[in-house]
Design an enzyme around this catalytic site. Structure first.
Site, PDB file in Angstrom:
ATOM      1  N   HIS A 109       2.897 -29.703   3.676  1.00 31.94           N
ATOM      2  CA  HIS A 109       2.970 -28.990   2.436  1.00 31.94           C
ATOM      3  C   HIS A 109       3.363 -30.087   1.329  1.00 31.94           C
ATOM      4  O   HIS A 109       4.637 -30.114   0.816  1.00 31.94           O
ATOM      5  CB  HIS A 109       3.977 -27.913   2.497  1.00 31.94           C
ATOM      6  CG  HIS A 109       3.517 -27.065   3.565  1.00 31.94           C
ATOM      7  ND1 HIS A 109       2.725 -25.785   2.942  1.00 31.94           N
ATOM      8  CD2 HIS A 109       3.387 -26.573   4.705  1.00 31.94           C
ATOM      9  CE1 HIS A 109       2.272 -25.074   4.032  1.00 31.94           C
ATOM     10  NE2 HIS A 109       2.889 -25.449   5.071  1.00 31.94           N
ATOM     11  N   GLU A 129       3.102 -29.595  -1.862  1.00 31.86           N
ATOM     12  CA  GLU A 129       3.575 -28.883  -3.067  1.00 31.86           C
ATOM     13  C   GLU A 129       5.054 -28.815  -2.907  1.00 31.86           C
ATOM     14  O   GLU A 129       5.789 -28.474  -4.013  1.00 31.86           O
ATOM     15  CB  GLU A 129       3.128 -27.336  -3.191  1.00 31.86           C
ATOM     16  CG  GLU A 129       3.556 -26.607  -1.880  1.00 31.86           C
ATOM     17  CD  GLU A 129       2.564 -26.505  -0.861  1.00 31.86           C
ATOM     18  OE1 GLU A 129       2.094 -27.747  -0.291  1.00 31.86           O
ATOM     19  OE2 GLU A 129       2.811 -25.759   0.284  1.00 31.86           O
ATOM     20  N   CYS A 150      -2.257 -27.193   5.062  1.00 30.76           N
ATOM     21  CA  CYS A 150      -1.885 -26.776   6.369  1.00 30.76           C
ATOM     22  C   CYS A 150      -3.099 -25.445   6.899  1.00 30.76           C
ATOM     23  O   CYS A 150      -4.012 -26.270   7.761  1.00 30.76           O
ATOM     24  CB  CYS A 150      -0.420 -25.797   6.461  1.00 30.76           C
ATOM     25  SG  CYS A 150       0.425 -25.779   7.762  1.00 30.76           S
TER      26      CYS A 150
HETATM   27  N1  GLN Z   1      -0.695 -20.581  10.594  1.00 34.38           N
HETATM   28  C1  GLN Z   1      -0.954 -21.968  10.885  1.00 34.38           C
HETATM   29  C2  GLN Z   1       0.190 -22.618  11.939  1.00 34.38           C
HETATM   30  O1  GLN Z   1       1.209 -21.960  12.056  1.00 34.38           O
HETATM   31  C3  GLN Z   1      -0.813 -22.656   9.495  1.00 34.38           C
HETATM   32  C4  GLN Z   1       0.789 -22.620   8.857  1.00 34.38           C
HETATM   33  C5  GLN Z   1       0.746 -22.769   7.489  1.00 34.38           C
HETATM   34  O2  GLN Z   1      -0.455 -22.860   6.807  1.00 34.38           O
HETATM   35  N2  GLN Z   1       1.958 -23.304   7.080  1.00 34.38           N
HETATM   36  O3  GLN Z   1       0.060 -23.745  12.273  1.00 34.38           O
END
Ligand code: GLN
Length: 558
Positions: free
Chosen positions: A513, A515, A387
């Site tokens: 994600h 994980e 992300c």
């Molecule tokens: N802050 C970034 C977004 O909102 C990444 C979010 C994250 O890493 N879960 O896109």
């Protein structure tokens, strides 16, 4: 079980102090019952006023665990999914905030016309309705395990305890069990374990009208039979129902320890279930591999919340699962992005076999992360970006490979010349911050001939998301012309979900994600292949010997 069966209820409460591992205890019991062929539903009831933990600071609350349905839940849901290898729903995490907002909106609608709306019965009825909702879930569970967050004695948990007391009356004693987790501290000055806090905590529970059936005293070492007898006597439970929760070297050992003390049999006897003994051989084998791996790798994690490991709970667990596959202990080295920014990547990363940049929010530490990624790319160090980690990887590539020195993310600066990461179209105009990100499971299609496809072994996958920003499609051509492979996209091709560098040993970054979908018996393919690549990297440098029986790495601290 018969068609008309009714689900039984097991309530798990905690006393003395918080953080005793109620979630792991609940998940462990659930695992044992599931392995006896029973169908298990599980709920975490959190007594705070937030509707969900999505708006809380991970420093305070630990990670936010996102489910397939897009709900943002407590990290205990992560334990439940990992232990039970099952996907849960929003209704598996209940908060005071949800209960009150439901009751208050009903009041505004006029549903209670004429009545004074009160904690008892209106709030308690709604709590019970949430428990019954899961008891009546489509799969017709045999049992619903309900973990009550917080500690007995907290003002906030009182309505929940009152509600679960009422469930006991309404369902009848043969259909409900109460399990209470406490602490038995060892006082080194006195040289002995102290049972008094447990006695007090159970007394407090009994004052509310709940008599536990099983006690789970947590302690640093095994308790003597004499102490177990003393606890049993003072707390009014049979001695065999005092199940000692001594510290385990891995959380995955807890079901085995519970089973060895007969806990699942006590539950089956109470409910009159004639369920076969669980087959725990695969689980035992996995625990053995966690405890005694032959190899060791060091992975650097560069994030903002390095001081609080609960903020990265699922990542830590996913590494344990991947380590089982590679027969390696994955030692996590927490590197602060701020240190890297000040001291350079080489200083903090010269001794790691891989780099992971986790998700995150906010600009602080981003430059250090970009520097760490540059180091991994140039030194051919295996890399996994998640992300925000993918955003940083794209910025790094745009700056240092494509030559756009001022590339950055629109998340941090608004008047950018090169916003290689920008706001998602459907996020424009969103002003409320709770539950409005792109959340939950979305499909992704993987490109042929990529490491991503090699990892998953299938072209169409589904992964969980939590973000507002994404790779800016205006920079696609520039990035691919310079060698970056856009290895995964949404099925309509409009959103980039995965990128990788083909002439690097293993460099993959993803918008989702992974994980959140790793299991101890079934590691996530990206973590699995990342750790495999880290083992190869370390062996290329002579390898790292694992000291047999050593169990004090970051990974064992769960
Ligand atoms: N802050 C970034 C977004 O909102 C990444 C979010 C994250 O890493 N879960 O896109």
């Amino acid at each position: 079980m018969s068609e008309a069966k009714k689900a039984k209820y097991i309530f798990v409460t905690g006393g003395v102090v918080s953080s005793l591992g109620k979630g792991i205890a609940a998940a462990s019991l659930g695992t044992l019952l599931q392995k006896r062929g029973l169908t298990v539903q599980i709920i975490k009831m959190d007594p705070y006023l937030n509707v969900d933990p999505g708006t809380m600071n991970p420093f305070q609350h630990g990670e936010v665990f996102v489910l397939d349905d897009g709900s943002e839940t407590d990290l205990d849901l992560g334990h439940y999914e990992r232990f039970l290898n099952k996907s849960f729903k929003q209704t598996n995490n209940v908060t005071t905030g949800q209960i009150y907002s439901t009751v208050i909106s009903r009041e505004r609608r006029g549903d209670y016309l004429g009545a004074t709306v009160q904690v008892i019965p209106h709030i308690t009825e709604e709590i019970k309705a949430r428990a019954r909702d899961r008891a009546n879930a489509e799969e017709k569970p045999d049992v619903v395990i309900i973990e009550i967050g917080g500690t007995v004695g907290d003002i906030e948990s009182l309505p929940f305890l009152e509600a679960i007391r009422q469930v006991g009356l309404e369902e009848g004693p043969e259909n409900v069990m109460y399990i209470h987790l406490t602490l038995v501290p060892y006082l080194s000055v006195a040289g002995e374990f102290k049972t008094k806090p447990t006695q007090h905590s159970v007394r407090e529970l009994r004052e509310i009208g709940i008599q536990p059936h099983i006690l789970l005293p947590r302690c640093s070492q095994p308790l003597t039979d004499a102490l177990k007898k003393k606890i049993a006597l003072f707390c009014s439970v049979p001695v065999k129902s005092v199940i000692v929760g001594e510290d385990a070297s891995t959380i995955y050992e807890v079901p085995l320890k519970f089973h060895a003390q007969g806990m699942d049999q006590i539950v089956c006897d109470h409910f009159g279930w004639d369920a076969p003994e669980p087959d725990l051989s695969e689980w035992e084998d996995m625990v053995e591999r966690i405890k005694n791996p032959r190899k060791r790798v060091k992975i650097g994690i560069c994030g903002k919340y390095v001081m609080l490991k609960d903020a990265y709970k699922s990542i830590i667990e996913a590494f344990i699962h991947a380590g089982v596959y590679s027969d390696a202990r994955v030692e996590l080295v927490w590197v602060s992005s701020e240190d890297i920014k000040k001291g350079g990547a080489e200083k903090y990363m010269h001794d790691v076999d891989g780099l992971l940049i986790p998700g995150g929010f906010g600009e602080r530490g981003v430059e250090g992360k970009i520097e760490a990624i540059r180091f991994a790319r140039e030194k051919r160090l295996p890399f996994l970006g998640i992300c925000l980690g993918m955003h940083c990887a794209v910025i790094e590539y745009a700056r240092n490979v494509c030559g756009l020195s001022d590339a950055h993310s629109f998340e941090f600066y608004r008047d950018l010349k090169h916003p290689v990461i920008h706001l998602m179209a459907d996020q424009e105009g969103v002003t409320e911050l709770g539950g409005t990100m792109r959340l939950g499971a979305y499909p992704c299609v993987i490109r042929e001939g990529t490491k991503s496809l090699e990892a998953y072994g299938e072209k169409e996958i589904s992964e969980r998301h939590r973000h507002r920003y994404e790779l800016n499609n205006s920079y696609r051509d520039m990035l691919t012309d310079n060698g970056l492979v856009l290895s995964g996209t949404s099925p309509d091709g409009r959103l980039i979900e995965m990128v990788e560098i083909p002439d690097h040993p293993w460099f993959v970054a993803v918008q989702f994600h992974p994980e959140l979908k790793s299991h101890p018996l079934d590691p996530h393919p990206l973590f699995r292949d990342f750790v495999k690549a880290a083992v190869v990297f370390s062996e290329g440098n002579g390898g790292r010997e694992e000291e047999q029986g050593k169990n004090d790495s970051a990974t064992a601290e769960s």
